[in-house]
Structures are given as C-alpha cells and as structure tokens.
Design a protein around this motif. Structure first.
Motif, PDB file in Angstrom:
ATOM      1  N   ASN A 130      13.803  20.352  10.226  1.00 41.83           N
ATOM      2  CA  ASN A 130      13.655  20.222   8.782  1.00 41.83           C
ATOM      3  C   ASN A 130      12.723  19.052   8.478  1.00 41.83           C
ATOM      4  O   ASN A 130      12.347  18.289   9.375  1.00 41.83           O
ATOM      5  N   LEU A 131      12.364  18.878   7.220  1.00 37.07           N
ATOM      6  CA  LEU A 131      11.460  17.795   6.834  1.00 37.07           C
ATOM      7  C   LEU A 131      12.170  16.800   5.944  1.00 37.07           C
ATOM      8  O   LEU A 131      12.625  17.146   4.850  1.00 37.07           O
ATOM      9  N   ALA A 132      12.292  15.562   6.431  1.00 39.30           N
ATOM     10  CA  ALA A 132      12.763  14.442   5.615  1.00 39.30           C
ATOM     11  C   ALA A 132      11.562  13.533   5.387  1.00 39.30           C
ATOM     12  O   ALA A 132      10.968  13.028   6.349  1.00 39.30           O
ATOM     13  N   SER A 133      11.186  13.341   4.144  1.00 40.89           N
ATOM     14  CA  SER A 133       9.976  12.592   3.827  1.00 40.89           C
ATOM     15  C   SER A 133      10.208  11.699   2.625  1.00 40.89           C
ATOM     16  O   SER A 133      10.881  12.091   1.668  1.00 40.89           O
ATOM     17  N   SER A 134       9.643  10.506   2.671  1.00 40.76           N
ATOM     18  CA  SER A 134       9.723   9.567   1.555  1.00 40.76           C
ATOM     19  C   SER A 134       8.363   8.938   1.363  1.00 40.76           C
ATOM     20  O   SER A 134       7.711   8.546   2.331  1.00 40.76           O
ATOM     21  N   VAL A 135       7.944   8.820   0.101  1.00 38.78           N
ATOM     22  CA  VAL A 135       6.674   8.172  -0.196  1.00 38.78           C
ATOM     23  C   VAL A 135       6.949   6.914  -1.010  1.00 38.78           C
ATOM     24  O   VAL A 135       7.727   6.930  -1.961  1.00 38.78           O
ATOM     25  N   LEU A 136       6.331   5.829  -0.589  1.00 38.50           N
ATOM     26  CA  LEU A 136       6.475   4.530  -1.242  1.00 38.50           C
ATOM     27  C   LEU A 136       5.253   4.263  -2.102  1.00 38.50           C
ATOM     28  O   LEU A 136       4.120   4.341  -1.631  1.00 38.50           O
ATOM     29  N   GLU A 137       5.499   3.939  -3.371  1.00 35.00           N
ATOM     30  CA  GLU A 137       4.448   3.507  -4.286  1.00 35.00           C
ATOM     31  C   GLU A 137       4.938   2.227  -4.961  1.00 35.00           C
ATOM     32  O   GLU A 137       6.053   2.186  -5.471  1.00 35.00           O
ATOM     33  N   VAL A 138       4.124   1.179  -4.957  1.00 35.45           N
ATOM     34  CA  VAL A 138       4.457  -0.060  -5.661  1.00 35.45           C
ATOM     35  C   VAL A 138       3.658  -0.063  -6.953  1.00 35.45           C
ATOM     36  O   VAL A 138       2.422  -0.071  -6.940  1.00 35.45           O
ATOM     37  N   LEU A 139       4.378  -0.056  -8.096  1.00 34.27           N
ATOM     38  CA  LEU A 139       3.771   0.203  -9.396  1.00 34.27           C
ATOM     39  C   LEU A 139       4.063  -0.912 -10.391  1.00 34.27           C
ATOM     40  O   LEU A 139       5.071  -1.615 -10.275  1.00 34.27           O
ATOM     41  N   ASN A 140       3.216  -1.032 -11.372  1.00 36.15           N
ATOM     42  CA  ASN A 140       3.441  -1.963 -12.468  1.00 36.15           C
ATOM     43  C   ASN A 140       3.895  -1.187 -13.699  1.00 36.15           C
ATOM     44  O   ASN A 140       3.170  -1.069 -14.703  1.00 36.15           O
ATOM     45  N   VAL A 141       5.083  -0.611 -13.592  1.00 39.10           N
ATOM     46  CA  VAL A 141       5.651   0.166 -14.696  1.00 39.10           C
ATOM     47  C   VAL A 141       7.115  -0.225 -14.865  1.00 39.10           C
ATOM     48  O   VAL A 141       7.751  -0.767 -13.954  1.00 39.10           O
ATOM     49  N   ALA A 142       7.651   0.070 -16.042  1.00 37.56           N
ATOM     50  CA  ALA A 142       9.067  -0.165 -16.306  1.00 37.56           C
ATOM     51  C   ALA A 142       9.906   0.878 -15.576  1.00 37.56           C
ATOM     52  O   ALA A 142       9.440   2.007 -15.349  1.00 37.56           O
ATOM     53  N   PRO A 143      11.141   0.549 -15.205  1.00 39.81           N
ATOM     54  CA  PRO A 143      12.000   1.515 -14.518  1.00 39.81           C
ATOM     55  C   PRO A 143      12.161   2.834 -15.269  1.00 39.81           C
ATOM     56  O   PRO A 143      12.217   3.898 -14.642  1.00 39.81           O
ATOM     57  N   VAL A 144      12.234   2.793 -16.597  1.00 40.74           N
ATOM     58  CA  VAL A 144      12.404   4.030 -17.359  1.00 40.74           C
ATOM     59  C   VAL A 144      11.186   4.933 -17.212  1.00 40.74           C
ATOM     60  O   VAL A 144      11.307   6.169 -17.221  1.00 40.74           O
ATOM     61  N   VAL A 145      10.007   4.340 -17.049  1.00 43.79           N
ATOM     62  CA  VAL A 145       8.804   5.132 -16.811  1.00 43.79           C
ATOM     63  C   VAL A 145       8.792   5.649 -15.376  1.00 43.79           C
ATOM     64  O   VAL A 145       8.467   6.812 -15.114  1.00 43.79           O
ATOM     65  N   ALA A 146       9.159   4.791 -14.432  1.00 48.18           N
ATOM     66  CA  ALA A 146       9.191   5.200 -13.025  1.00 48.18           C
ATOM     67  C   ALA A 146      10.109   6.391 -12.817  1.00 48.18           C
ATOM     68  O   ALA A 146       9.847   7.246 -11.953  1.00 48.18           O
ATOM     69  N   ALA A 147      11.172   6.503 -13.608  1.00 46.63           N
ATOM     70  CA  ALA A 147      12.126   7.601 -13.447  1.00 46.63           C
ATOM     71  C   ALA A 147      11.469   8.960 -13.666  1.00 46.63           C
ATOM     72  O   ALA A 147      11.903   9.966 -13.087  1.00 46.63           O
ATOM     73  N   THR A 148      10.414   9.001 -14.474  1.00 46.66           N
ATOM     74  CA  THR A 148       9.759  10.287 -14.736  1.00 46.66           C
ATOM     75  C   THR A 148       8.899  10.743 -13.566  1.00 46.66           C
ATOM     76  O   THR A 148       8.458  11.897 -13.538  1.00 46.66           O
ATOM     77  N   LEU A 149       8.665   9.860 -12.587  1.00 50.43           N
ATOM     78  CA  LEU A 149       7.881  10.253 -11.413  1.00 50.43           C
ATOM     79  C   LEU A 149       8.590  11.346 -10.613  1.00 50.43           C
ATOM     80  O   LEU A 149       7.945  12.122  -9.900  1.00 50.43           O
ATOM     81  N   GLY A 150       9.903  11.435 -10.749  1.00 50.95           N
ATOM     82  CA  GLY A 150      10.641  12.466 -10.040  1.00 50.95           C
ATOM     83  C   GLY A 150      10.185  13.871 -10.394  1.00 50.95           C
ATOM     84  O   GLY A 150      10.201  14.776  -9.545  1.00 50.95           O
ATOM     85  N   PHE A 151       9.752  14.077 -11.628  1.00 49.28           N
ATOM     86  CA  PHE A 151       9.280  15.398 -12.034  1.00 49.28           C
ATOM     87  C   PHE A 151       7.957  15.735 -11.353  1.00 49.28           C
ATOM     88  O   PHE A 151       7.721  16.884 -10.969  1.00 49.28           O
ATOM     89  N   ALA A 193       0.845  -1.192   0.000  1.00 45.68           N
ATOM     90  CA  ALA A 193       0.000   0.000   0.000  1.00 45.68           C
ATOM     91  C   ALA A 193       0.880   1.241   0.000  1.00 45.68           C
ATOM     92  O   ALA A 193       1.983   1.242   0.565  1.00 45.68           O
ATOM     93  N   PRO A 194       0.429   2.330  -0.618  1.00 42.02           N
ATOM     94  CA  PRO A 194       1.232   3.559  -0.602  1.00 42.02           C
ATOM     95  C   PRO A 194       1.385   4.090   0.819  1.00 42.02           C
ATOM     96  O   PRO A 194       0.451   4.014   1.625  1.00 42.02           O
ATOM     97  N   CYS A 195       2.569   4.605   1.121  1.00 39.53           N
ATOM     98  CA  CYS A 195       2.834   5.012   2.506  1.00 39.53           C
ATOM     99  C   CYS A 195       3.900   6.098   2.548  1.00 39.53           C
ATOM    100  O   CYS A 195       4.852   6.087   1.745  1.00 39.53           O
ATOM    101  N   TRP A 196       3.742   7.020   3.474  1.00 34.56           N
ATOM    102  CA  TRP A 196       4.731   8.061   3.743  1.00 34.56           C
ATOM    103  C   TRP A 196       5.558   7.685   4.964  1.00 34.56           C
ATOM    104  O   TRP A 196       5.030   7.138   5.940  1.00 34.56           O
ATOM    105  N   PHE A 197       6.844   8.015   4.911  1.00 32.12           N
ATOM    106  CA  PHE A 197       7.781   7.826   6.011  1.00 32.12           C
ATOM    107  C   PHE A 197       8.411   9.190   6.279  1.00 32.12           C
ATOM    108  O   PHE A 197       9.031   9.774   5.373  1.00 32.12           O
ATOM    109  N   VAL A 198       8.245   9.718   7.490  1.00 32.66           N
ATOM    110  CA  VAL A 198       8.661  11.097   7.737  1.00 32.66           C
ATOM    111  C   VAL A 198       9.371  11.243   9.071  1.00 32.66           C
ATOM    112  O   VAL A 198       9.151  10.480  10.015  1.00 32.66           O
ATOM    113  N   THR A 199      10.218  12.265   9.144  1.00 34.84           N
ATOM    114  CA  THR A 199      10.892  12.639  10.385  1.00 34.84           C
ATOM    115  C   THR A 199      11.316  14.092  10.277  1.00 34.84           C
ATOM    116  O   THR A 199      11.445  14.638   9.173  1.00 34.84           O
TER     117      THR A 199
END
Length: 269
Positions: free
Chosen positions: A65-86, A39-45
């Motif tokens: 300060n804010l350190a945050s990470s969001v986890l998404e489990v996806l059915n996409v190719a790594p090259v597509v996942a890389a565009t999520l950064g934008f 499931a999608p989830c945020w991890f923060v401190t």
C-alpha cells in the motif's frame, strides 16, 4: 522500481525521503520540521505500522500500500491551512483516475473507475473508501508546518472501518505504490498551486464539489453523541459541510463521521 518524484515535483524542488518501513510518515514529516526542515518534502513508504487517521483511529498500511506525507512550511493562519485538505483530496483522486485509466487500457479494458471525494478528507471508489487523509499542523520557526498524510489502499484494504473499504487490487487495477506516488507528486504540484496558500480556495471548492460524493443526498453526521440529519447542500468558504435540515435550516458541520443514503436513514448507527 524505486520511489521517485514526478518531473514537475522534482523541478519545483521537492525533497523525497523513502522508508522501507515507517511507524507514521506524518510523524516523520513533523519531526523533520521540528529539526529545521523548511523546504517542501515527501515522506513515503509501502509499509506503515503505526499510522493514524482522524480521531486517532489506527491507519496501518500493509506492504504494497502507499503511505505518503507531504510537508509544506507556510505563512498562513491555521484556519486557512485547514482548507489545504481539500486540495490534497483532489490531488490523490486525480492521481488515482490517471493510474487506473492507464492500467485499464494496458489490460485491454475500456471502462473507467468511479472515484469521488467524501467530506471531509476521504476518497471513495464505487462508494467504498480507498483513501484516508490526515492533515496536521504545528507552528515552527519561520512559519506553520503543515503535513498532509495520504494513505491509499493499493493492494489491500482494512475490514474493520466505519465505511466499507476497498483497494485498487480489489477493483482489478494492478499498479504499484511507486507508480501511484509519482502521479500523486505531480498532481500535488497542480492542486497546491491552485490552492495558492488559500487564495485559490474558491477554485478548489468548485472542483471539489464537482467530484463530491453524496451531494444533494440524505446525510447523517455523528459528532460526539449528537446526530445531525438532512440533505448535503454544499461546503462553505471555510470548508464546513452545510446540511439542510428538515426545517430548512442550513447547519454548518465542522467535524464528524458522515454517512450517506440508507445508513443516514438509520441515524448513522
């Protein structure tokens, strides 16, 4: 005030794991995926002691300060996942504009702060770095675990970064990491939805270019020992920076340290 998801993020079923202190929220998120979390989830401190940026540079977040990470489990190719950064950059830039505007209004001011996204994964405030992001992905049972780590300078900024850094407090904006995170979790739902497992990257690309630092300006990119100089023309459909060289050639850039303006004229030293 404790960390809490925004209303839309909670309604979409996002989880939230809060640490008083963490080595790296990205590491915690990837560990959770390896242990079966889907499931999608945020991890923060508000205090991160062993975070990493691009090229394994340390990213330490002092308390506040804010350190945050969001986890998404996806059915996409790594090259597509890389565009999520934008999409992630747009999400935090939007959240920053929102909370800073509210803070300025509370203080009786009227001028909005100037935020911009910088290729490939930073956010600038007045030309100085206020956000750094690290996108990581790992194949797990059931899909690709993608983690977007977003570190924001809320109360303090490092002094030893290649790009000069700044915090919200330096800019006269007093907000908490908790308030910023709530806005970020809401903004993430919006831009993650637009991205739509890569199918909406054309819209993300358009929105990103509207907010891009240095577009149409001289730029120098250091990649390893090589330096490429020219004009920042655009980004392509895969998110590569396209630099127009003095010869008129469009040079695609997949990675590197980007320097604009006068720094570019000095060869990115």
């Amino acid at each position: 005030m404790p960390f809490a998801l925004g209303a839309r993020a909670a309604a979409r079923g996002y989880g939230l794991v809060v640490f008083d202190q963490a080595g790296s929220t990205n590491i915690e998120a990837l560990a959770s995926a390896r242990q079966g979390a889907r499931a999608p989830c945020w991890f923060v401190t508000t205090e991160q002691t062993a975070g990493r940026g691009r090229r394994q540079r340390p990213w330490v977040a002092p308390r506040g300060n804010l350190a945050s990470s969001v986890l998404e489990v996806l059915n996409v190719a790594p090259v597509v996942a890389a565009t999520l950064g934008f999409a992630a950059c747009l999400a935090i830039e939007n959240a920053l504009r929102q909370v800073s505007r509210e803070a300025v209004l509370r203080s009786g001011g009227s001028s909005a702060l100037d935020f911009a996204v910088k290729w490939p994964n930073d956010v600038l405030a007045g030309g100085r770095k206020i956000v750094g992001m690290l996108l990581e992905a790992e194949q797990v049972a059931g899909g690709l675990a993608v983690v977007a780590g977003i570190g924001t300078n809320v109360v303090a900024a490092p002094t030893d970064t290649p790009t000069p850094a700044v915090s919200l407090r330096d800019l006269g904006v007093e907000v908490s990491a908790e308030d910023l995170f709530s806005a970020l979790s809401e903004s993430w739902v919006e831009y993650f939805g637009i991205w739509n497992e890569g199918r909406g990257f054309a819209d993300i690309r358009r929105l990103w270019l509207e907010r891009a630092a240095g577009l149409g300006q001289p730029v120098a990119i250091r990649s390893g020992h090589a330096i490429i100089e020219g004009i920042f023309d655009t980004i392509d459909e895969q998110g590569c920076m396209l630099v127009r060289t003095a010869e008129g050639r469009l040079e695609p850039i997949t990675a590197g340290d980007v320097h604009f303006g006068s720094v570019a004229s000095k060869g990115a030293v």
